[in-house]
Design a protein around this motif. Structure first.
Motif, PDB file in Angstrom:
ATOM      1  N   UNK A 185      -6.504 -14.987  -0.217  1.00  0.00           N
ATOM      2  CA  UNK A 185      -7.300 -13.829   0.188  1.00  0.00           C
ATOM      3  C   UNK A 185      -6.657 -13.118   1.363  1.00  0.00           C
ATOM      4  N   UNK A 186      -6.189 -13.881   2.356  1.00  0.00           N
ATOM      5  CA  UNK A 186      -5.563 -13.283   3.534  1.00  0.00           C
ATOM      6  C   UNK A 186      -4.304 -12.513   3.153  1.00  0.00           C
ATOM      7  N   UNK A 187      -3.476 -13.105   2.297  1.00  0.00           N
ATOM      8  CA  UNK A 187      -2.241 -12.434   1.874  1.00  0.00           C
ATOM      9  C   UNK A 187      -2.555 -11.206   1.017  1.00  0.00           C
ATOM     10  N   UNK A 188      -3.627 -11.285   0.216  1.00  0.00           N
ATOM     11  CA  UNK A 188      -4.015 -10.135  -0.607  1.00  0.00           C
ATOM     12  C   UNK A 188      -4.465  -8.962   0.266  1.00  0.00           C
ATOM     13  N   UNK A 189      -5.220  -9.272   1.331  1.00  0.00           N
ATOM     14  CA  UNK A 189      -5.670  -8.216   2.234  1.00  0.00           C
ATOM     15  C   UNK A 189      -4.474  -7.551   2.913  1.00  0.00           C
ATOM     16  N   UNK A 190      -3.516  -8.364   3.364  1.00  0.00           N
ATOM     17  CA  UNK A 190      -2.306  -7.822   3.998  1.00  0.00           C
ATOM     18  C   UNK A 190      -1.568  -6.905   3.027  1.00  0.00           C
ATOM     19  N   UNK A 191      -1.456  -7.325   1.775  1.00  0.00           N
ATOM     20  CA  UNK A 191      -0.767  -6.518   0.761  1.00  0.00           C
ATOM     21  C   UNK A 191      -1.519  -5.217   0.484  1.00  0.00           C
ATOM     22  N   UNK A 192      -2.841  -5.310   0.347  1.00  0.00           N
ATOM     23  CA  UNK A 192      -3.653  -4.123   0.049  1.00  0.00           C
ATOM     24  C   UNK A 192      -3.605  -3.127   1.202  1.00  0.00           C
ATOM     25  N   UNK A 193      -3.840  -3.617   2.416  1.00  0.00           N
ATOM     26  CA  UNK A 193      -3.872  -2.713   3.569  1.00  0.00           C
ATOM     27  C   UNK A 193      -2.486  -2.180   3.915  1.00  0.00           C
ATOM     28  N   UNK A 194      -1.442  -2.952   3.624  1.00  0.00           N
ATOM     29  CA  UNK A 194      -0.094  -2.469   3.895  1.00  0.00           C
ATOM     30  C   UNK A 194       0.350  -1.379   2.941  1.00  0.00           C
ATOM     31  N   UNK A 200       1.730   2.879   9.459  1.00  0.00           N
ATOM     32  CA  UNK A 200       1.212   1.515   9.389  1.00  0.00           C
ATOM     33  C   UNK A 200       1.447   0.748  10.679  1.00  0.00           C
ATOM     34  N   UNK A 201       2.470   1.138  11.443  1.00  0.00           N
ATOM     35  CA  UNK A 201       2.776   0.474  12.715  1.00  0.00           C
ATOM     36  C   UNK A 201       2.008   1.111  13.868  1.00  0.00           C
ATOM     37  N   UNK A 202       2.096   2.433  13.992  1.00  0.00           N
ATOM     38  CA  UNK A 202       1.483   3.125  15.129  1.00  0.00           C
ATOM     39  C   UNK A 202      -0.028   2.955  15.130  1.00  0.00           C
ATOM     40  N   UNK A 203      -0.619   2.856  13.942  1.00  0.00           N
ATOM     41  CA  UNK A 203      -2.074   2.696  13.876  1.00  0.00           C
ATOM     42  C   UNK A 203      -2.522   1.375  14.501  1.00  0.00           C
ATOM     43  N   UNK A 204      -1.619   0.389  14.569  1.00  0.00           N
ATOM     44  CA  UNK A 204      -1.982  -0.904  15.162  1.00  0.00           C
ATOM     45  C   UNK A 204      -2.217  -0.815  16.670  1.00  0.00           C
ATOM     46  N   UNK A 205      -1.843   0.311  17.275  1.00  0.00           N
ATOM     47  CA  UNK A 205      -2.127   0.469  18.707  1.00  0.00           C
ATOM     48  C   UNK A 205      -3.628   0.554  18.968  1.00  0.00           C
ATOM     49  N   UNK A 206      -4.438   0.576  17.912  1.00  0.00           N
ATOM     50  CA  UNK A 206      -5.883   0.536  18.092  1.00  0.00           C
ATOM     51  C   UNK A 206      -6.308  -0.692  18.888  1.00  0.00           C
ATOM     52  N   UNK A 207      -5.522  -1.774  18.811  1.00  0.00           N
ATOM     53  CA  UNK A 207      -5.839  -2.979  19.580  1.00  0.00           C
ATOM     54  C   UNK A 207      -5.907  -2.658  21.070  1.00  0.00           C
ATOM     55  N   UNK A 208      -4.977  -1.844  21.536  1.00  0.00           N
ATOM     56  CA  UNK A 208      -4.886  -1.541  22.956  1.00  0.00           C
ATOM     57  C   UNK A 208      -5.869  -0.447  23.368  1.00  0.00           C
ATOM     58  N   UNK A 261       1.063  -8.865   9.426  1.00  0.00           N
ATOM     59  CA  UNK A 261       1.800  -8.612   8.189  1.00  0.00           C
ATOM     60  C   UNK A 261       1.587  -7.219   7.630  1.00  0.00           C
ATOM     61  N   UNK A 262       0.524  -6.520   8.085  1.00  0.00           N
ATOM     62  CA  UNK A 262       0.231  -5.184   7.547  1.00  0.00           C
ATOM     63  C   UNK A 262       1.359  -4.194   7.817  1.00  0.00           C
ATOM     64  N   UNK A 263       1.854  -4.053   9.067  1.00  0.00           N
ATOM     65  CA  UNK A 263       2.969  -3.121   9.282  1.00  0.00           C
ATOM     66  C   UNK A 263       4.249  -3.546   8.565  1.00  0.00           C
ATOM     67  N   UNK A 264       4.457  -4.862   8.399  1.00  0.00           N
ATOM     68  CA  UNK A 264       5.645  -5.324   7.669  1.00  0.00           C
ATOM     69  C   UNK A 264       5.596  -4.844   6.226  1.00  0.00           C
ATOM     70  N   UNK A 265       4.437  -5.016   5.591  1.00  0.00           N
ATOM     71  CA  UNK A 265       4.266  -4.537   4.208  1.00  0.00           C
ATOM     72  C   UNK A 265       4.311  -3.019   4.162  1.00  0.00           C
ATOM     73  N   UNK A 266       3.688  -2.368   5.160  1.00  0.00           N
ATOM     74  CA  UNK A 266       3.667  -0.903   5.187  1.00  0.00           C
ATOM     75  C   UNK A 266       5.060  -0.312   5.278  1.00  0.00           C
ATOM     76  N   UNK A 267       5.913  -0.882   6.153  1.00  0.00           N
ATOM     77  CA  UNK A 267       7.280  -0.392   6.292  1.00  0.00           C
ATOM     78  C   UNK A 267       8.064  -0.621   5.003  1.00  0.00           C
ATOM     79  N   UNK A 268       7.950  -1.812   4.449  1.00  0.00           N
ATOM     80  CA  UNK A 268       8.684  -2.139   3.227  1.00  0.00           C
ATOM     81  C   UNK A 268       8.256  -1.243   2.065  1.00  0.00           C
TER      82      UNK A 268
END
Length: 305
Positions: free
Chosen positions: A15-24, A97-105, A259-266
């Motif tokens: 499930x975790x890997x599927x979410x990463x793939x879907x969101x990426x 997919x990478x820049x959006x992760x700045x939401x954490x900060x 893993x989301x930005x990794x999948x997004x970039x790829x």
């Protein structure tokens, strides 16, 4: 066995890997949808697809309507409206997919200002690394012709989308504090109703009249992209992620988001032919490192102490 000690089962890991793939890969779906639809049309279509199956069977959450409206406007119209605009005016799926992760900060900043939350040393280190990473992204716009297929406007809009995502996180925290029995699924489904009318209104106000009925002749790829965004990325993705958070502590589930930005970039490079410049690779590395510092730095510092 309690959730804090329960190991990840094969189903949980899948499930975790599927979410990463879907969101990426959902950033690629956004780009495909924007080939034939305006950002506001895509926003309305996404949430129409998201609510139509579930709104008939999921009961409204038992909490004040103001939290539903606030989250729907921040996450729906704010985050995805700005993100769709950025992808339309000059942002690649890979970098989004990478820049959006700045939401954490941004979430940490809003939490400090609005909720009086304290920033840990790990978070402060992550913020510093993220700031340097954003400077690297910005260096692409110093010299014309070296932006890697993006524009300064697209970059700023993506950062604004991340800030709106952070604002929606604050709304969720306040809603949880005000509601003893917080129903995540019901909250997400009914919040998805909120952005539909604003997106339709924005389309009527700002879209070229010639594009208003263009969606009726859109190819099947556009409709597949909308279905993917509405059903897979919104309903299935959040449902599986919520299930994981109920079964396991946040600090064991959250690292999968790296893993989301990794999948997004790829996916962006392979499926859309995105080009990443040297400065952008440096920015990507620093953003990912900043997320790792924020997630794991506290435990490392505790062990050293």
């Amino acid at each position: 066995m309690s959730s804090s000690s329960a190991p990840f089962s094969t189903r949980d890991l899948a499930s975790a890997l599927a979410v990463v793939l879907i969101w990426g890969t959902n950033f690629v779906a956004m780009k495909i949808g924007l080939r034939d639809l305006t950002p506001f049309q895509l926003g309305a279509a996404r949430y129409l697809f998201a609510v139509l199956p579930l709104i008939l069977v999921v009961r409204p959450p038992k909490l004040p309507v103001k939290w539903i409206v606030a989250y729907g406007l921040c996450q729906g119209v704010g985050q995805f409206g700005l993100l769709f605009l950025s992808l339309k005016v000059g942002m690649s799926a890979s970098l989004a997919s990478v820049i959006l992760q700045t939401q954490v900060f941004f979430t940490a900043l809003f939490g400090f200002v609005l909720l009086r939350e304290r920033a840990s040393r790990a978070l402060k280190g992550g913020l510093l690394l993220a700031a340097v990473g954003l400077v690297c992204f910005g260096m692409n716009y110093v010299e014309p012709g070296h932006a890697g297929g993006t524009t300064a406007g697209g970059f700023v809009l993506t950062l604004m989308a991340a800030a709106m995502w952070a604002a929606s996180n604050i709304v969720v925290r306040r809603a949880q504090q005000a509601t003893p029995e917080f129903d995540v699924v019901g909250f997400m489904v009914w919040c998805s109703l909120v952005p539909i009318l604003p997106f339709i209104g924005l389309s009527l106000a700002f879209d070229d009249p010639a594009t208003r009925w263009h969606w009726t002749g859109a190819p099947w790829t556009t409709w597949a992209a909308i279905a993917y965004l509405g059903w897979m990325a919104t309903i299935l993705g959040y449902a599986m992620w919520t299930r994981l958070l109920k079964r396991h502590p946040v600090n064991r589930v959250a690292p999968f988001s790296l893993g989301v930005p990794v999948v997004g970039i790829s996916a962006g490079m392979l499926l859309l032919g995105d080009v990443v410049t040297g400065w952008q690779w440096a920015g990507i590395a620093l953003i990912v490192l900043s997320l790792m510092c924020t997630m794991f730095g506290g435990r490392w510092l505790d062990r050293r102490g």
